[in-house]
Design a protein around this motif. Structure first.
Motif, mmCIF file in Angstrom:
data_model
loop_
_atom_site.group_PDB
_atom_site.id
_atom_site.type_symbol
_atom_site.label_atom_id
_atom_site.label_comp_id
_atom_site.label_asym_id
_atom_site.label_seq_id
_atom_site.Cartn_x
_atom_site.Cartn_y
_atom_site.Cartn_z
ATOM 1 N N GLY A 61 0.854 -1.226 -0.029
ATOM 2 C CA GLY A 61 -0.065 0.106 0.047
ATOM 3 C C GLY A 61 0.761 1.328 -0.151
ATOM 4 O O GLY A 61 0.371 2.441 -0.228
ATOM 5 N N ARG A 76 4.026 3.404 -1.428
ATOM 6 C CA ARG A 76 5.072 3.617 -2.806
ATOM 7 C C ARG A 76 5.986 4.600 -2.474
ATOM 8 O O ARG A 76 5.930 5.716 -2.007
ATOM 9 C CB ARG A 76 3.935 4.066 -3.811
ATOM 10 N N LEU A 120 5.100 7.623 -0.310
ATOM 11 C CA LEU A 120 3.686 7.964 -0.080
ATOM 12 C C LEU A 120 2.534 6.582 0.428
ATOM 13 O O LEU A 120 3.003 5.713 0.230
ATOM 14 C CB LEU A 120 2.910 7.802 -1.800
ATOM 15 N N PRO A 123 -1.684 6.097 2.311
ATOM 16 C CA PRO A 123 -2.821 6.811 2.347
ATOM 17 C C PRO A 123 -3.105 8.042 2.793
ATOM 18 O O PRO A 123 -2.586 8.346 3.945
ATOM 19 C CB PRO A 123 -3.559 5.651 3.269
ATOM 20 N N GLU A 124 -3.391 8.852 1.783
ATOM 21 C CA GLU A 124 -3.344 10.360 2.382
ATOM 22 C C GLU A 124 -2.395 10.991 2.988
ATOM 23 O O GLU A 124 -2.596 12.124 3.575
ATOM 24 C CB GLU A 124 -4.885 10.580 3.170
ATOM 25 N N LYS A 164 6.126 1.586 10.295
ATOM 26 C CA LYS A 164 5.374 0.713 9.432
ATOM 27 C C LYS A 164 5.867 0.990 8.131
ATOM 28 O O LYS A 164 4.918 0.833 7.022
ATOM 29 C CB LYS A 164 3.762 0.794 9.686
ATOM 30 N N GLN A 208 -0.960 13.700 -4.028
ATOM 31 C CA GLN A 208 -1.944 12.868 -3.482
ATOM 32 C C GLN A 208 -2.970 13.351 -3.955
ATOM 33 O O GLN A 208 -3.485 14.628 -4.344
ATOM 34 C CB GLN A 208 -2.088 13.201 -2.045
ATOM 35 N N TYR A 263 -0.390 9.290 -5.877
ATOM 36 C CA TYR A 263 -0.958 8.286 -5.068
ATOM 37 C C TYR A 263 -2.412 8.492 -4.951
ATOM 38 O O TYR A 263 -2.967 9.648 -4.871
ATOM 39 C CB TYR A 263 -0.441 8.417 -3.672
ATOM 40 N N ASN A 304 -6.483 8.106 -4.010
ATOM 41 C CA ASN A 304 -7.322 7.679 -2.744
ATOM 42 C C ASN A 304 -8.720 7.555 -3.219
ATOM 43 O O ASN A 304 -9.101 8.778 -3.670
ATOM 44 C CB ASN A 304 -7.110 8.679 -1.428
ATOM 45 N N LEU A 347 -12.555 8.156 -1.817
ATOM 46 C CA LEU A 347 -13.116 8.611 -0.390
ATOM 47 C C LEU A 347 -14.631 8.283 -0.547
ATOM 48 O O LEU A 347 -15.522 8.999 -1.257
ATOM 49 C CB LEU A 347 -13.074 10.010 -0.023
ATOM 50 N N ASP A 401 -5.059 3.012 -5.140
ATOM 51 C CA ASP A 401 -3.963 2.725 -4.085
ATOM 52 C C ASP A 401 -4.646 2.487 -2.758
ATOM 53 O O ASP A 401 -4.130 1.759 -1.882
ATOM 54 C CB ASP A 401 -3.035 3.916 -3.886
ATOM 55 N N HIS A 402 -5.707 3.349 -2.634
ATOM 56 C CA HIS A 402 -6.325 3.175 -1.145
ATOM 57 C C HIS A 402 -7.871 3.485 -1.231
ATOM 58 O O HIS A 402 -8.426 4.455 -1.946
ATOM 59 C CB HIS A 402 -5.386 4.262 -0.323
ATOM 60 N N GLN A 461 -10.815 4.955 1.450
ATOM 61 C CA GLN A 461 -11.317 5.521 2.735
ATOM 62 C C GLN A 461 -12.660 5.227 2.847
ATOM 63 O O GLN A 461 -13.414 5.658 2.173
ATOM 64 C CB GLN A 461 -10.963 7.023 2.967
ATOM 65 N N PRO A 514 -5.070 -0.816 1.727
ATOM 66 C CA PRO A 514 -5.109 -0.595 3.133
ATOM 67 C C PRO A 514 -6.526 0.127 3.446
ATOM 68 O O PRO A 514 -6.952 0.775 2.440
ATOM 69 C CB PRO A 514 -3.974 0.548 2.931
ATOM 70 N N VAL A 556 -8.819 2.555 5.577
ATOM 71 C CA VAL A 556 -9.052 3.582 6.679
ATOM 72 C C VAL A 556 -10.544 3.729 6.633
ATOM 73 O O VAL A 556 -11.163 4.129 5.778
ATOM 74 C CB VAL A 556 -8.267 4.863 6.178
ATOM 75 N N GLU A 563 -10.426 6.781 11.873
ATOM 76 C CA GLU A 563 -10.251 8.141 12.125
ATOM 77 C C GLU A 563 -11.807 8.473 12.924
ATOM 78 O O GLU A 563 -12.826 8.351 12.110
ATOM 79 C CB GLU A 563 -10.380 9.136 11.010
ATOM 80 N N ASP A 574 -1.119 -1.985 18.399
ATOM 81 C CA ASP A 574 -0.337 -2.602 17.323
ATOM 82 C C ASP A 574 -1.298 -3.313 15.931
ATOM 83 O O ASP A 574 -0.566 -3.155 14.840
ATOM 84 C CB ASP A 574 0.611 -3.763 17.737
#
Ligand code: SF4
Ligand code: SF4
Lengths: 92, 392
Positions: free
Chosen positions: A14, A16, A29, A31-32, A85, B68, B95, B97, B99, B119-120, B122, B158, B160, B189, B229
């Motif tokens: 995830g 980059r 990079l 997330p956000e 991480k 981003q 990158y 995202n 939402l 990539d991601h 949310q 990933p 969120v 969040e 963790d």
């Protein structure tokens, strides 16, 4: 933390790593968000390709920069990167 | 700049690039959140940028250094060209995202988005129903989030989870955290409602009491200790309970560039409410002109615009005077200090809202106004379309 140099380091899924022309710097990079890497961090990260063992990453850096004794610096960066991480370790 | 003393010594250095591009693809949305951050007059915006318009914007912003990109809305899944835009963005080096509320994120579209290089994701966990009290027990919402969370995991994105926190759900943060753990989110969040737009209309019903916040913070702390963790939990106290304002958008025109559905460029998604400011549209201007040259973006950059108490304040670099929209909404003056600051002569308006929030009867007496096109029309009747944000 005791890091085994026989493990393989890779950039966490995830995330980059890429070079940003506008900022003239390597960034990581996620997330956000983004971190700008300094030169040594980016040289280390670029060699963490998910194939090389940590010991080979050190060797390669020493060869490319014609230096020796880089292991402690690399390990302390990897420790930091693990905490953040940014990277993962895998036993071969 | 009509004060000569300030114009001689405020040499504004060239701002950095708009690192964060927020692409609000549409204001359309199947949900009706009472805290929605879209403008009250969203219903009057019907000219959405087309695919080519977005592609041009993505290219120009990337050229300047944007890295981003967030595809949001409204509900971005309602744009059938989302996959195409993601693919373009990814190939440009962004990158990417997404939402989303999850509505419309089917396994099929997820696969296509994955192939496009997304990539991601949310996932926002907001209540689509009008029974806010059933927030967590509402099975429809729950099933949907479960399904979408599984899709996100299947695609190795990933995850969120974002949950807007307010008076009516803050007592259940433990359940929300449990749910996030069950769904396998890496980050949760717990975003306290920001009081703009619809949330401002509903403020008295949404602002939690001090006791509620303290309890929620303690619960969050306990879960952090136990599961730190596994998941990182972000909990931000509503700024009404702070004594200093937030550094809004990390500085006006500093890193954030929002493009609204019709192509209007804004330094933050509520900036359109500010009086006497024109914001350029990417249909007519290049992103470079928008970011570096427009009056809309330059007005509140840096500190040259400040008046007292901000102008001579030793803390001005910490918060840059706070949020311009909040200053305008609560004091009527967009150049005032954000009234959250206890140096502001208007702090009493914030204190009054906070005092009301400690009183259950006063706080619960207001019927909620839900965001929907009908309310949008009703509330903005006779006003000038999308500019309507109803300052109180
Ligand atoms: S806050 Fe709710 S209603 Fe508003 S755009 Fe988001 S999901 Fe839709
Ligand atoms: S007076 Fe203005 S600059 Fe100083 S802390 Fe308050 S808001 Fe910030």
């Amino acid at each position: 933390m005791n890091i085994d140099t026989n493990t393989v380091v890779s950039i966490s899924p995830g995330l980059r790593l890429q070079f940003e022309k506008a900022q003239d710097t390597w960034v990581l990079l996620y997330p956000e968000g983004m971190v700008k890497l300094n030169q040594s961090a980016s040289e280390i990260m670029q060699r963490c390709d998910g194939e090389r063992k940590l010991s080979d990453v050190v060797k390669l850096l020493e060869k490319d920069f014609e230096q020796t004794g880089l292991e402690p610096d690399v390990l302390s960066f990897v420790e930091h990167a693990l905490e953040q991480k940014w990277v993962e370790l895998r036993n071969e | 700049m009509n004060n000569p003393a300030s114009s001689t010594n405020t040499a504004i250095s060239k701002p950095g690039p708009p690192l964060w591009l927020l692409a609000e693809l549409t204001y359309r949305c199947p949900l009706h959140c009472a805290f929605c951050y879209n403008p009250i007059g969203f219903d009057q915006v019907d000219q959405e940028l087309d695919t080519q318009g977005w592609i041009k914007t993505l290219r120009e912003a990337r050229e300047l250094g944007s890295v981003q990109v967030g595809f949001s809305g409204g509900e971005p899944m309602l744009r059938p060209d989302l996959e195409e835009l993601v693919a373009e963005a990814r190939s440009l080096g962004y990158y990417t995202n997404l939402l989303t509320s999850g509505v419309g994120l089917t396994a099929e579209r997820a696969k296509a988005l994955k192939e496009a290089g997304l990539d991601h994701v949310q996932l926002s966990f907001q209540d689509s129903t009008k029974e806010l009290n059933d927030f967590l027990s509402n099975t429809k919402t729950f099933d949907l989030k479960n399904k979408v969370a599984a899709i996100i995991k299947d695609n190795n994105w990933p995850m969120v989870l974002n949950c807007v926190i307010h008076r009516m759900n803050i007592d259940y943060v433990d359940k929300i955290i449990e749910l996030a753990l069950d769904l396998g989110a890496e980050t949760l969040e717990l975003a306290n409602t920001q009081f703009y737009s619809w949330a401002k209309l509903n403020r008295d019903s949404l602002l939690p009491s001090r006791e509620q916040i303290e309890k929620a913070e303690a619960v969050t702390g306990r879960y952090r200790e136990k599961y730190g963790d596994k998941i990182s939990i972000i909990f931000v106290v509503p700024d009404y309970y702070e004594h200093r304002p937030k550094k809004c958008m990390n500085g006006w025109g500093n890193v954030f560039l929002t493009i609204t559905p019709d192509g209007t460029a804004l330094p933050c998604h509520t900036a359109r409410m500010l009086p006497g400011l024109e914001f350029p549209n990417v249909k007519e201007h290049s992103v470079s002109d928008v970011w570096y040259e427009s009056e809309g973006f330059n007005r509140y950059r840096g500190k040259g615009w400040m008046k007292e108490p901000c102008r001579s304040c030793p803390e001005q670099d910490d918060d840059l005077g706070g949020c311009r929209c909040q200053a305008y909404m609560l004091t009527g003056d967009p150049n005032a200090a954000d009234p959250v600051c206890d140096k502001s002569e208007h702090r009493s308006v914030v204190d009054e809202a906070v005092a009301k929030a400690q009183d259950n009867i006063a706080a619960e007496a207001h019927p909620l106004v839900f965001r929907d096109p009908k309310e949008s029309k009703r509330l903005s009747a006779g006003k000038d379309g999308a500019n309507v944000l109803l300052p109180s």
